[in-house]
Design an enzyme around this catalytic site. Structure first.
Site, PDB file in Angstrom:
ATOM      1  N   LYS A  89     -10.287  -9.271  42.451  1.00 56.30           N
ATOM      2  CA  LYS A  89      -9.600  -8.055  42.343  1.00 56.30           C
ATOM      3  C   LYS A  89      -8.048  -7.896  42.108  1.00 56.30           C
ATOM      4  O   LYS A  89      -7.203  -7.159  41.663  1.00 56.30           O
ATOM      5  CB  LYS A  89      -9.870  -7.213  43.641  1.00 56.30           C
ATOM      6  CG  LYS A  89     -11.093  -6.805  43.692  1.00 56.30           C
ATOM      7  CD  LYS A  89     -11.462  -5.601  44.788  1.00 56.30           C
ATOM      8  CE  LYS A  89     -13.075  -5.062  44.515  1.00 56.30           C
ATOM      9  NZ  LYS A  89     -14.140  -6.194  44.936  1.00 56.30           N
ATOM     10  N   GLU A 111      -8.270   4.239  46.450  1.00 55.14           N
ATOM     11  CA  GLU A 111      -9.689   4.581  47.434  1.00 55.14           C
ATOM     12  C   GLU A 111     -10.393   3.108  47.530  1.00 55.14           C
ATOM     13  O   GLU A 111     -10.247   2.122  46.823  1.00 55.14           O
ATOM     14  CB  GLU A 111     -10.684   5.455  46.515  1.00 55.14           C
ATOM     15  CG  GLU A 111     -11.671   4.799  45.684  1.00 55.14           C
ATOM     16  CD  GLU A 111     -11.055   4.165  44.473  1.00 55.14           C
ATOM     17  OE1 GLU A 111      -9.929   4.406  43.864  1.00 55.14           O
ATOM     18  OE2 GLU A 111     -11.716   3.338  43.888  1.00 55.14           O
ATOM     19  N   SER A 377     -16.951 -14.699  41.921  1.00 57.27           N
ATOM     20  CA  SER A 377     -15.907 -13.738  42.037  1.00 57.27           C
ATOM     21  C   SER A 377     -15.249 -13.601  43.092  1.00 57.27           C
ATOM     22  O   SER A 377     -14.093 -13.300  43.220  1.00 57.27           O
ATOM     23  CB  SER A 377     -16.685 -12.220  41.977  1.00 57.27           C
ATOM     24  OG  SER A 377     -17.704 -12.246  42.692  1.00 57.27           O
TER      25      SER A 377
HETATM   26  C1  LIG Z   1     -15.373  -6.102  44.457  1.00 59.22           C
HETATM   27  C2  LIG Z   1     -16.281  -7.200  44.361  1.00 59.22           C
HETATM   28  C3  LIG Z   1     -17.222  -7.318  43.336  1.00 59.22           C
HETATM   29  C4  LIG Z   1     -17.696  -5.994  42.480  1.00 59.22           C
HETATM   30  O1  LIG Z   1     -16.663  -5.554  41.734  1.00 59.22           O
HETATM   31  P1  LIG Z   1     -16.833  -5.419  40.326  1.00 59.22           P
HETATM   32  O2  LIG Z   1     -15.736  -4.326  39.710  1.00 59.22           O
HETATM   33  O3  LIG Z   1     -18.187  -5.429  39.737  1.00 59.22           O
HETATM   34  O4  LIG Z   1     -16.276  -7.051  39.877  1.00 59.22           O
HETATM   35  C5  LIG Z   1     -17.626  -8.409  42.849  1.00 59.22           C
HETATM   36  N1  LIG Z   1     -17.207  -9.698  43.683  1.00 59.22           N
HETATM   37  C6  LIG Z   1     -16.394  -9.544  44.858  1.00 59.22           C
HETATM   38  C7  LIG Z   1     -16.057 -10.874  45.608  1.00 59.22           C
HETATM   39  C8  LIG Z   1     -15.912  -8.523  45.142  1.00 59.22           C
HETATM   40  O5  LIG Z   1     -14.815  -8.369  46.068  1.00 59.22           O
END
Ligand SMILES: *Cc1c(COP(=O)(O)O)cnc(C)c1O
Length: 400
Positions: A89, A111, A377
């Site tokens: 993020k 938000e 992610s």
């Molecule tokens: C917020 C988040 C997501 C989901 O958000 P996307 O916009 O779909 O990438 C996925 N993995 C993690 C670790 C997150 O913090």
């Protein structure tokens, strides 16, 4: 087939800017200026230096040997879990804070649902010395106390929203209301590839650094920049958009998008938008969303806070409709098995969101020669309480 956004802000049938009249000047200012600003050499210079020295990029592309042996294919993990604040993020919020400064804004609003985007926003506001106000449903502030504490420690004001169901969509409405009242000095940082045009395209461009790096790193490790598969989880879709971005027009690279099935797609407790969603407008764009027949948003469910969203970004709706990406849905239980699996096999505790992407490996038909890049992610530290509760619950005898 074209997978990039068109002049009107659409990906095929999805996208656009469905916003109240009062918000038009804010969104229009952004639409007119975002490309020019972010491709200015001095902007890129500042962005690249922050991505390197502050975020910690490039994140490694790690060949996961034991995981590869288990699935009998070559599996690489793109380590977004090692980025500052523990997830992808930050790539977007660093980009947007520099953009906000170029636009002359002095105040940032956002938000947040589970608080991850709020933390990433509060982080870059501290970095840039800008005021930060984060809207969060009151129920979410109670469920996610550590993230509220983090944001406050970083100097942000967290506003608990008490309207509606007191969760993410109500927080979003409140943020939009704030932006309408403060068009001059305020920039609204949206956390995924959702919202009115140009947000989905802008956020995708900031996250595209992920696939830009994958191409280079895979070239070094495999002698080719294109894997057979790129796999990523989809909440709103920003980490997937970033991992897919430079592969969208390379059809030999198969794109795999993984949604949260929650308790199961047919149980009423799910977030699998590509299965359950229909065309509608959410958060200012026309896309697939989970809604009742009269257009009320259905509360989603997923054990992972980041995938607990009732829509998907317009790019992903288009990738789904055209078949460019294959979609899988993974249940809470399946994802928790993958949390344990990756922890034990590789010594990496993944975010529960990322564990959904890992679970898709069980459903894909992989060949030993296949090269798979899986976007990890985020890291699982934030999920430890959820993981502990889950494991304690399944160890109890049935019915207790
Ligand atoms: C917020 C988040 C997501 C989901 O958000 P996307 O916009 O779909 O990438 C996925 N993995 C993690 C670790 C997150 O913090």
């Amino acid at each position: 087939m074209k997978y990039s956004v068109d002049e009107r802000g659409y990906y095929g049938n999805y996208g656009g800017a469905y916003i109240p009249e009062m918000l038009y000047p804010n969104v229009e200012e952004l639409r007119q200026k975002y490309l020019e600003i972010i491709y200015e050499p001095s902007f890129q210079e500042e962005l690249q230096s922050l991505l390197r020295d502050y975020v910690g990029r490039p994140t490694p592309l790690y060949y996961a040997q034991r995981l590869s042996e288990k699935y009998n294919a070559k599996i690489y993990l793109k380590r977004e879990d090692l980025a500052h604040t523990g997830a992808h993020k930050i790539n977007n919020t660093v980009g947007q804070i520099l953009l906000a400064k170029r636009l002359g804004k002095t105040r940032i609003i956002a938000e947040t649902g589970a608080g991850q985007h709020g933390v990433a926003t509060a982080t870059v506001c501290a970095l840039a010395g800008l005021e930060c106000v984060v809207y969060m449903g009151k129920i979410d502030t109670e469920r996610q106390k550590p993230n509220v504490a983090r944001m406050q420690l970083l100097g942000a004001t967290v506003v608990p929203v008490t309207s509606g169901s007191q969760t993410l969509k109500d927080a979003t409405n409140e943020a939009i209301r704030d932006w309408i009242s403060n068009p001059e000095d305020t920039h609204y940082i949206i956390g995924s590839v959702v919202g009115p045009h140009p947000y989905p395209d802008m956020v995708a461009r900031f996250q595209a650094v992920i696939s830009e790096e994958i191409k280079q790193q895979l070239q070094e490790k495999e002698g080719r920049s294109n894997p057979d598969y790129v796999v990523a989880c989809v909440g709103g879709g920003s980490n997937a958009a970033g991992a897919f971005y430079h592969y969208l027009n390379e059809p030999e690279v198969k794109l795999v998008a993984v949604e949260a099935a929650g308790h199961g797609v047919d149980t009423g407790f799910s977030a699998a938008t590509s299965v359950l969603g229909t065309l509608g407008v959410i958060h200012g764009s026309k896309t697939l969303l989970m809604q009742t027949e009269d257009g009320q948003i259905v509360e989603p469910h997923s054990i992972s806070a980041g995938l607990d969203y009732p829509g998907i970004g317009p790019l992903h709706a288009h990738l789904w409709e055209t078949g460019r990406a294959k979609f899988y849905s993974i249940t809470d239980d399946e994802s928790m098995q993958s949390v344990v699996l990756l922890s034990r096999l590789e010594g990496i505790i993944p975010a529960i969101e990322s564990a959904h992407a890992l679970s898709a490996l069980n459903k894909m038909e992989l060949k030993p020669t296949d090269v798979v890049v899986l976007n990890l992610s985020g890291r699982g530290d934030k999920d430890l309480a959820t993981i502990i509760n889950y494991l304690e619950d399944i160890e109890k005898p049935h019915g207790e």
